[in-house]
Scaffold this motif. Structure first.
Motif, PDB file in Angstrom:
ATOM      1  N   THR A  88      54.555  11.613  33.234  1.00 57.77           N
ATOM      2  CA  THR A  88      53.778  11.691  31.995  1.00 57.77           C
ATOM      3  C   THR A  88      54.704  11.880  30.798  1.00 57.77           C
ATOM      4  O   THR A  88      54.519  11.260  29.746  1.00 57.77           O
ATOM      5  N   VAL A  89      55.701  12.736  30.970  1.00 57.02           N
ATOM      6  CA  VAL A  89      56.693  12.964  29.917  1.00 57.02           C
ATOM      7  C   VAL A  89      57.445  11.675  29.624  1.00 57.02           C
ATOM      8  O   VAL A  89      57.649  11.300  28.459  1.00 57.02           O
ATOM      9  N   LYS A  91      56.523   8.602  30.150  1.00 57.66           N
ATOM     10  CA  LYS A  91      55.643   7.615  29.508  1.00 57.66           C
ATOM     11  C   LYS A  91      55.498   7.924  28.022  1.00 57.66           C
ATOM     12  O   LYS A  91      55.544   7.013  27.182  1.00 57.66           O
ATOM     13  N   LYS A  92      55.307   9.192  27.690  1.00 59.77           N
ATOM     14  CA  LYS A  92      55.184   9.573  26.282  1.00 59.77           C
ATOM     15  C   LYS A  92      56.473   9.259  25.534  1.00 59.77           C
ATOM     16  O   LYS A  92      56.439   8.773  24.393  1.00 59.77           O
ATOM     17  N   ASP A  95      56.676   5.646  24.757  1.00 57.26           N
ATOM     18  CA  ASP A  95      55.746   5.260  23.684  1.00 57.26           C
ATOM     19  C   ASP A  95      56.328   5.490  22.291  1.00 57.26           C
ATOM     20  O   ASP A  95      56.023   4.747  21.360  1.00 57.26           O
ATOM     21  N   LEU A 278      56.405  17.852  26.778  1.00 55.80           N
ATOM     22  CA  LEU A 278      55.330  16.976  26.314  1.00 55.80           C
ATOM     23  C   LEU A 278      54.891  17.368  24.909  1.00 55.80           C
ATOM     24  O   LEU A 278      54.645  16.501  24.053  1.00 55.80           O
ATOM     25  N   LEU A 281      57.485  16.127  22.468  1.00 55.24           N
ATOM     26  CA  LEU A 281      57.340  14.687  22.217  1.00 55.24           C
ATOM     27  C   LEU A 281      56.156  14.390  21.288  1.00 55.24           C
ATOM     28  O   LEU A 281      56.227  13.492  20.448  1.00 55.24           O
ATOM     29  N   LYS A 282      55.092  15.158  21.422  1.00 60.91           N
ATOM     30  CA  LYS A 282      53.936  14.981  20.523  1.00 60.91           C
ATOM     31  C   LYS A 282      54.309  15.332  19.083  1.00 60.91           C
ATOM     32  O   LYS A 282      53.892  14.646  18.143  1.00 60.91           O
ATOM     33  N   GLU A 285      56.433  12.591  17.729  1.00 64.55           N
ATOM     34  CA  GLU A 285      55.582  11.448  17.394  1.00 64.55           C
ATOM     35  C   GLU A 285      54.932  11.638  16.022  1.00 64.55           C
ATOM     36  O   GLU A 285      54.888  10.700  15.208  1.00 64.55           O
TER      37      GLU A 285
END
Length: 301
Positions: A88-89, A91-92, A95, A278, A281-282, A285
């Motif tokens: 999941t990490v 993939k983020k 992105d 995570l 990363l948010k 973003e």
């Protein structure tokens, strides 16, 4: 295939250019045959890619590794279920990678295994290189004991060496840097952090104190503390109060306590490296999105 890294000055006179440095500093440099450039180039060129295996229930103990290469290992089908949080990490990270454009990430905050393991997982996910600025200063000085002696006999020179290390790292891209407290103690160093994205990894002092009491030996010589848990906590509170203003200048804050609350965890120890990464990363973003919007708004019609 040989990995070629951006070059850093190759002699100590360029890493520590101030001619007024004390004779003690010169003695330290003369005793060491490795410059900061040699250290960094050696790590980038020869260190094997690290496979990050953060546990869902505990943090890695080691704080000593200063550099790791992006992980290029392929996850096997049999490990997909086990490694789902890491996937999941990744993939983020994939992105946001194009918008990030290789911008370096600087992590500030109290030294902790969470900050270190977060930095390594973040570097792995983004395919960046990982560095610990304090460990680089130690290695350039000739080791932990030499760095401790250097700081005690020439505080100004030691701080200047921290600045020079940050200057070199901030001139490179695609790095995740765990920055020591020296990074937030001067306007010059804070300005160097603006070359990338700075993030405050805020871990509760009680957790940091417990960790230090259990394994003080893994800390850089400049940050070692002594005494029982209460004494360690008291020292940390004093350090935190001194550094908090500098930490707060970061572009964003990732609080372990807030992450625990958001995820509904009753225990702070339940927060994993993947959870924190995570959230990092948010935040990245959000920051890159705002920057992109500002750039588009500044374009002429």
């Amino acid at each position: 295939m040989e990995i070629t890294a951006p070059l850093i000055p190759t002699i100590y006179s360029s890493v520590f250019p101030n001619p007024q440095f004390s004779s003690r500093l010169l003695h330290i440099h003369a005793r060491s045959s490795r410059s900061l450039s040699t250290i960094v180039k050696h790590k980038l060129r020869f260190q094997r890619p690290s496979v990050f295996t953060a546990s869902r229930t505990s943090f890695p103990k080691s704080l000593a590794t200063t550099c790791s290469l992006p992980n290029e290992a392929t996850t096997s089908v049999s490990k997909v279920a086990v490694d789902e949080p890491s996937l999941t990490v990744k993939k983020k990270a994939a992105d946001i990678s194009s918008d990030l454009k290789g911008t370096s990430i600087f992590l500030v905050g109290m030294k902790s295994s969470m900050k270190t393991s977060l930095g390594k997982l973040l570097a792995d996910a983004l395919r960046y290189y990982y560095f610990d600025s304090d460990s680089l200063v130690e290695e350039a000085a000739g080791g932990a004991s030499a760095a401790k002696s250097f700081r005690e006999t020439d505080e100004k020179g030691f701080r200047e060496s921290e600045t020079e290390v940050l200057k070199q790292l901030s001139s490179m891209g695609r790095l995740v840097v765990c920055a020591g407290d020296g990074a937030v103690q001067s306007s010059t160093n804070l300005a160097l952090l603006r070359h990338g994205i700075s993030l405050w990894v805020d871990v509760p002092l009680e957790m940091v104190a417990r960790e230090m009491s259990e394994d003080n030996s893994q800390l850089p010589a400049s940050e070692m503390v002594s005494g029982d848990h209460l004494e360690v906590l008291t020292q940390l509170v004093a350090t935190y109060e001194e550094m908090r203003g500098g930490y707060a200048t970061a572009d964003a804050t990732i609080s372990l306590q807030k992450v625990a609350s958001m995820l509904g965890y009753d225990e702070l120890d339940s927060v994993t490296t993947e959870d924190m990464t995570l959230e990092v990363l948010k935040e990245i973003e959000k920051l890159t999105r705002v920057k992109k919007m500002m750039e588009e708004a500044a374009r002429p019609f």
